[in-house]
Design a protein around this motif. Structure first.
Motif, mmCIF file in Angstrom:
data_model
loop_
_atom_site.group_PDB
_atom_site.id
_atom_site.type_symbol
_atom_site.label_atom_id
_atom_site.label_comp_id
_atom_site.label_asym_id
_atom_site.label_seq_id
_atom_site.Cartn_x
_atom_site.Cartn_y
_atom_site.Cartn_z
ATOM 1 N N LEU A 11 -1.092 7.338 1.762
ATOM 2 C CA LEU A 11 -0.018 8.090 2.406
ATOM 3 C C LEU A 11 1.346 7.529 2.015
ATOM 4 O O LEU A 11 2.251 8.275 1.642
ATOM 5 C CB LEU A 11 -0.188 8.074 3.920
ATOM 6 N N VAL A 12 1.488 6.225 2.058
ATOM 7 C CA VAL A 12 2.759 5.592 1.683
ATOM 8 C C VAL A 12 3.063 5.864 0.212
ATOM 9 O O VAL A 12 4.195 6.192 -0.149
ATOM 10 C CB VAL A 12 2.727 4.074 1.970
ATOM 11 N N GLN A 13 2.061 5.761 -0.661
ATOM 12 C CA GLN A 13 2.284 5.975 -2.086
ATOM 13 C C GLN A 13 2.679 7.415 -2.386
ATOM 14 O O GLN A 13 3.600 7.669 -3.151
ATOM 15 C CB GLN A 13 1.037 5.607 -2.891
ATOM 16 N N VAL A 14 2.014 8.378 -1.766
ATOM 17 C CA VAL A 14 2.338 9.786 -1.982
ATOM 18 C C VAL A 14 3.746 10.086 -1.475
ATOM 19 O O VAL A 14 4.538 10.746 -2.156
ATOM 20 C CB VAL A 14 1.298 10.701 -1.302
ATOM 21 N N GLN A 15 4.082 9.608 -0.303
ATOM 22 C CA GLN A 15 5.422 9.835 0.240
ATOM 23 C C GLN A 15 6.482 9.198 -0.657
ATOM 24 O O GLN A 15 7.516 9.798 -0.933
ATOM 25 C CB GLN A 15 5.527 9.308 1.661
ATOM 26 N N PHE A 16 6.232 7.985 -1.123
ATOM 27 C CA PHE A 16 7.172 7.304 -2.010
ATOM 28 C C PHE A 16 7.377 8.099 -3.292
ATOM 29 O O PHE A 16 8.510 8.329 -3.724
ATOM 30 C CB PHE A 16 6.686 5.892 -2.339
ATOM 31 N N ASP A 17 6.274 8.549 -3.904
ATOM 32 C CA ASP A 17 6.370 9.299 -5.155
ATOM 33 C C ASP A 17 7.119 10.607 -4.962
ATOM 34 O O ASP A 17 7.960 10.978 -5.781
ATOM 35 C CB ASP A 17 4.980 9.576 -5.734
#
Length: 50
Positions: A11-17
């Protein structure tokens, strides 16, 4: 909006990207969203090839 059952890491990685590489904002409510990303399966999988 991101729905489903993503791991906290995904979730954090997708939001960051999304926020870093695309000029887009993440909606809080589905009523405000133009696109809904639903993560159906989040499985950590690794394989070693030799």
């Amino acid at each position: 909006m991101i729905t489903g059952k993503p791991s906290p890491t995904l979730l954090v990685q997708v939001q960051f990207d999304i926020l870093t590489y695309i000029d887009i904002k993440v909606a809080i409510s589905t009523n405000d969203a133009d696109l809904i990303v639903e993560i159906l399966d989040d499985v950590l999988n690794s394989a070693i090839a030799s």
